[in-house]
Design a protein around this motif. Structure first.
Motif, short mmCIF file in Angstrom:
data_model
loop_
_atom_site.label_atom_id
_atom_site.label_comp_id
_atom_site.label_asym_id
_atom_site.label_seq_id
_atom_site.Cartn_x
_atom_site.Cartn_y
_atom_site.Cartn_z
N LEU A 93 69.12 39.08 54.69
CA LEU A 93 70.52 39.05 54.34
C LEU A 93 71.14 40.15 53.93
O LEU A 93 72.43 40.08 54.65
N ARG A 94 70.70 41.17 53.85
CA ARG A 94 71.53 42.40 53.79
C ARG A 94 72.05 42.81 55.00
O ARG A 94 73.22 43.01 55.17
N HIS A 95 71.25 42.81 56.21
CA HIS A 95 71.72 43.10 57.56
C HIS A 95 72.75 42.23 57.92
O HIS A 95 73.84 42.68 58.50
N ILE A 96 72.56 40.98 57.41
CA ILE A 96 73.67 39.82 57.95
C ILE A 96 74.97 40.04 57.29
O ILE A 96 75.94 39.85 58.03
N GLU A 97 74.86 40.31 56.04
CA GLU A 97 75.95 40.38 55.33
C GLU A 97 76.91 41.77 55.70
O GLU A 97 78.00 41.49 55.76
N TRP A 98 76.25 42.49 56.14
CA TRP A 98 76.76 43.83 56.87
C TRP A 98 77.49 43.50 58.20
O TRP A 98 78.58 43.64 58.64
N LEU A 99 76.71 42.71 59.22
CA LEU A 99 76.90 42.30 60.31
C LEU A 99 78.17 41.41 60.42
O LEU A 99 79.05 41.39 61.23
N ALA A 100 78.34 40.61 59.13
CA ALA A 100 79.41 39.74 59.20
C ALA A 100 80.77 40.36 58.96
O ALA A 100 82.04 39.73 59.40
N THR A 101 80.81 41.79 58.72
CA THR A 101 81.98 42.56 58.46
C THR A 101 82.30 43.26 59.86
O THR A 101 83.19 43.84 59.93
N GLN A 102 81.36 43.04 60.73
CA GLN A 102 81.53 43.57 62.09
C GLN A 102 82.01 42.97 63.31
O GLN A 102 81.57 43.26 64.53
N SER A 103 82.36 41.85 62.98
CA SER A 103 82.91 40.79 64.15
C SER A 103 81.75 40.26 64.68
O SER A 103 81.91 40.11 66.26
N VAL A 104 80.57 40.01 64.28
CA VAL A 104 79.41 39.16 64.84
C VAL A 104 79.43 37.80 64.91
O VAL A 104 79.88 37.13 63.90
N GLU A 105 79.38 37.00 66.01
CA GLU A 105 79.57 35.76 65.92
C GLU A 105 78.24 34.98 65.73
O GLU A 105 78.41 33.76 65.03
N LEU A 106 77.22 35.40 65.85
CA LEU A 106 75.90 34.87 65.26
C LEU A 106 74.52 35.61 65.32
O LEU A 106 74.63 36.60 65.84
N LYS A 127 64.66 28.77 55.50
CA LYS A 127 65.43 27.94 54.69
C LYS A 127 66.10 28.62 53.68
O LYS A 127 67.20 28.53 53.37
N TRP A 128 65.47 29.52 53.07
CA TRP A 128 66.28 30.23 52.07
C TRP A 128 67.43 31.39 52.57
O TRP A 128 68.18 31.36 52.14
N LEU A 129 67.03 31.86 53.87
CA LEU A 129 68.27 32.67 54.38
C LEU A 129 69.30 31.63 54.98
O LEU A 129 70.36 32.04 54.66
N ARG A 130 69.10 30.48 55.44
CA ARG A 130 70.18 29.79 56.07
C ARG A 130 71.11 29.10 54.84
O ARG A 130 72.42 29.21 55.11
N ALA A 131 70.38 29.07 53.64
CA ALA A 131 71.39 28.65 52.42
C ALA A 131 72.37 29.85 52.02
O ALA A 131 73.22 29.59 51.38
N ARG A 132 72.09 31.07 52.54
CA ARG A 132 72.70 32.21 52.02
C ARG A 132 73.38 32.91 53.04
O ARG A 132 74.35 33.89 52.79
N SER A 133 73.21 32.67 54.42
CA SER A 133 73.74 33.50 55.54
C SER A 133 75.25 33.30 55.53
O SER A 133 75.83 31.99 55.82
N PRO A 134 76.23 34.29 55.80
CA PRO A 134 77.46 34.17 56.12
C PRO A 134 77.56 33.90 57.61
O PRO A 134 78.85 33.62 58.13
N LEU A 135 76.62 34.22 58.29
CA LEU A 135 76.85 33.90 59.87
C LEU A 135 75.62 32.81 60.45
O LEU A 135 74.70 32.48 59.62
N PRO A 136 75.96 31.89 61.46
CA PRO A 136 75.11 30.95 61.88
C PRO A 136 73.85 31.64 62.48
O PRO A 136 74.04 32.74 63.11
N LEU A 137 72.88 31.08 62.25
CA LEU A 137 71.47 31.44 62.49
C LEU A 137 70.90 30.61 63.53
O LEU A 137 71.00 29.29 63.68
N VAL A 138 70.44 31.08 64.78
CA VAL A 138 69.95 30.52 65.72
C VAL A 138 68.54 30.72 65.87
O VAL A 138 67.96 31.94 66.11
N ALA A 139 67.64 29.73 66.02
CA ALA A 139 66.25 29.76 66.32
C ALA A 139 66.01 30.06 67.79
O ALA A 139 66.30 29.24 68.64
#
Length: 341
Positions: free
Chosen positions: A191-204, A218-230
């Motif tokens: 979540l920390r990495h993804i929150e930072w990546l969301a400020t770096q114009s990352v798509e997913l 499930k926990w991460l999906r509910a909080r992630s600011p970016l789309p998560l792909v399995a």
């Protein structure tokens, strides 16, 4: 007349050392197959991955088990394709090799490109990303420059040096970037990495957590600011419904699924579950990439660049123009083997 199957192992040197969260490689051992029936030859490829307990040797062994399934008229390729899935558990790459060859053979026998047999519109092809493995900053900058023709990049990240590796790429380009962690993170750090990546114009972000961490996803999906792909979490169509709780999309690969028919089934189930679809690849020749490309217009995102990572491609595939694969009208897969010296 029943078709005959001939496999051979090929060593594929890579253009650069390929590093992801699980390790580094400088070459890849795949298996190419030829499926002959009368005057026609269908080509297939297995790109085994140790993550799924496969190797060139296990593919060769599995092909001996799968060969009897081909003891029927290849014009009934859909039935044969289904029978391949039921012939033995696992061994997705081996099944994919035969299934791809079977579809190539059917297209050649009918004089039609595979996309036409499947009812796919080639003009709806998404842009494919170009993957950049983990490396030192100066090497990453050089790889970004080499990927100039591709408008979308996919950057591999691991458990360490996340900001250093990504920052080296972002400092070199303003292109759209997708990130693939290959199961390297734990939920809180993800979540920390993804929150930072969301400020770096990352798509997913692809597969941030280990596939086994279902509750964490499930926990991460509910909080992630970016789309998560399995990716690693997905193998068969039966996996898809539970993934809708932990991801926004899936990355389906022919080599994991066992070929074209199961890939189509996965896409159908994903759509029914409200998930977006990426079609991806392993390190493969232009043959394996072509098989996935014929399904490309069915996806939201493409990551079909495995052939660009090898230095000696034994096949001539389809051209890529401004990041889009341009399917030619040749029968079957539409690829041709390069003459060996």
């Amino acid at each position: 007349m029943s078709p005959s199957l001939s496999p051979r192992i090929v060593e594929l040197p890579l253009r650069h050392a390929w590093t992801i969260a699980r390790g580094t490689s400088t070459s890849k051992r795949n298996v190419l197959v030829e499926l002959r029936s009368g005057e026609h030859v269908g080509f297939g490829e297995a790109a085994p991955n140790v993550r799924y307990h496969e190797s060139a040797e296990t593919v060769m062994e599995a092909l001996r088990t799968l060969a009897p399934v081909l003891d029927r008229d290849p014009r009934w390729f859909r039935d044969v394709s289904e029978a391949l899935q039921e012939a033995m558990p696992g061994n997705g790459a081996a099944k994919a090799a035969v299934d791809i060859a079977l579809h190539d053979l059917a297209g050649k026998a009918l004089g039609a490109p595979l996309y036409r047999l499947l009812g796919v519109d080639p003009t709806r092809m998404p842009v494919t990303s170009f993957s950049i493995g983990i490396d030192e900053p100066e090497t990453l900058a050089r790889k970004v420059r080499e990927a100039e023709p591709y408008p979308v990049l996919k950057v591999k990240l691991g458990a360490e040096r996340v900001r250093e590796v990504f920052g080296a790429v972002r400092a070199t380009t303003t292109k759209v970037i997708r990130v693939d962690a290959n199961e390297a993170w734990k939920p809180e750090e993800a979540l920390r990495h993804i929150e930072w990546l969301a400020t770096q114009s990352v798509e997913l972000v692809e597969q941030p957590l280990p596939a086994a961490d279902v509750e964490g996803a499930k926990w991460l999906r509910a909080r992630s600011p970016l789309p998560l792909v399995a990716d690693e979490s997905l193998i068969r169509a039966s996996d898809v419904p539970r993934l809708a709780e932990g991801f926004h999309g899936i990355n389906v690969k022919l080599q994991k699924a066992g070929g074209i028919r199961e890939t189509l089934r996965i896409i159908d189930v994903a759509r029914a579950c409200g998930l977006k679809v990426m079609i991806g690849c392993m390190v493969e020749t232009s043959l394996g990439i072509a098989a996935a490309a014929h399904l490309g217009p069915l996806a939201d995102w493409l990551d079909l660049d495995g052939n660009l990572l090898i230095s000696e491609d034994p096949f001539r595939g389809h051209p890529v123009v401004q990041g889009r694969i341009q399917l030619r009208d040749g029968p079957g897969l539409g690829v041709e083997p390069v003459a060996r010296a």
